[in-house]
Design an enzyme around this catalytic site. Sequence first.
Site: not given
Length: 214
Positions: A13, A15, A17, A74, A163, A200
């Site tokens: 990833s 990102n 956060g 994702d 986030f 998640r």
Amino acid sequence: MRKLLDKTLVVASHNAGKIREIRDLIGPLGFAAKSAADLNFVEPEETGTTFEENATIKALASAKAAGLPALSDDSGLVVDALGGAPGVYTANWAEREDGSRDFAMAMEKVEKALKEKGATTPDSRTARFVSVLCLAWPDGHVELFRGEVEGKVVWPPRGTSGFGYDPVFQPEGYDITFGEMSAEEKHGWKPGEAKALSHRARAFKLFAETCLGA
Ligand SMILES: O=c1nc[nH]c2c1ncn2[C@H]1C[C@H](O)[C@@H](COP(=O)(O)OP(=O)(O)OP(=O)(O)O)O1
Ligand SMILES: [Mg+2]
């Protein structure tokens, strides 16, 4: 199901956060993880039309580049009154013309779209966060895990934790948003626990049980 034997993996990833959350989740399981961002891997184009396809693209790209197992996520916000939008395009809704991201703007866009649909009562603003984790090996083998959490889109945004769209998402059974929760509260899970809260953490629990026996 293939077991994960290595204790080193790449978090596929870019990102910050999301990388922080995945590090929180794998840390207690004894993993050392570099992210695709740390390793300066190029971001692959997310050309899929499902979370599963995009998660697979990202995990395979990192696994092959690193020669190590890689774990991608994702994810997105699926809003019922918007026919499932922004869905797999949740990150795109935050994109400015120069390529930078603005989640305050993205949350405004969701709110504007809901208003246009006349979705002003709490019951008309149901949504879920979806996370699909993909664990990929350099030889091309992949395992997929999906987690979802139901809730509502609230307005105005509340809280500064987390986030992305966290300040406008209130999970079912709570009167605070993800943006008002600590990271531990948002995950709502530790290895061995029966329940998890966030999309998640729910996907991660499946991954831990399936590939790690945790
Ligand atoms: O827990 C969450 N709390 C708030 N917002 C969230 C969450 N989970 C996903 N989201 C939103 C923001 C993110 O930008 C988009 C996913 O897009 P997605 O392509 O999977 O991730 P990304 O482009 O940000 O990072 P990367 O692809 O490098 O992993 O959905
Ligand atoms: Mg992305």
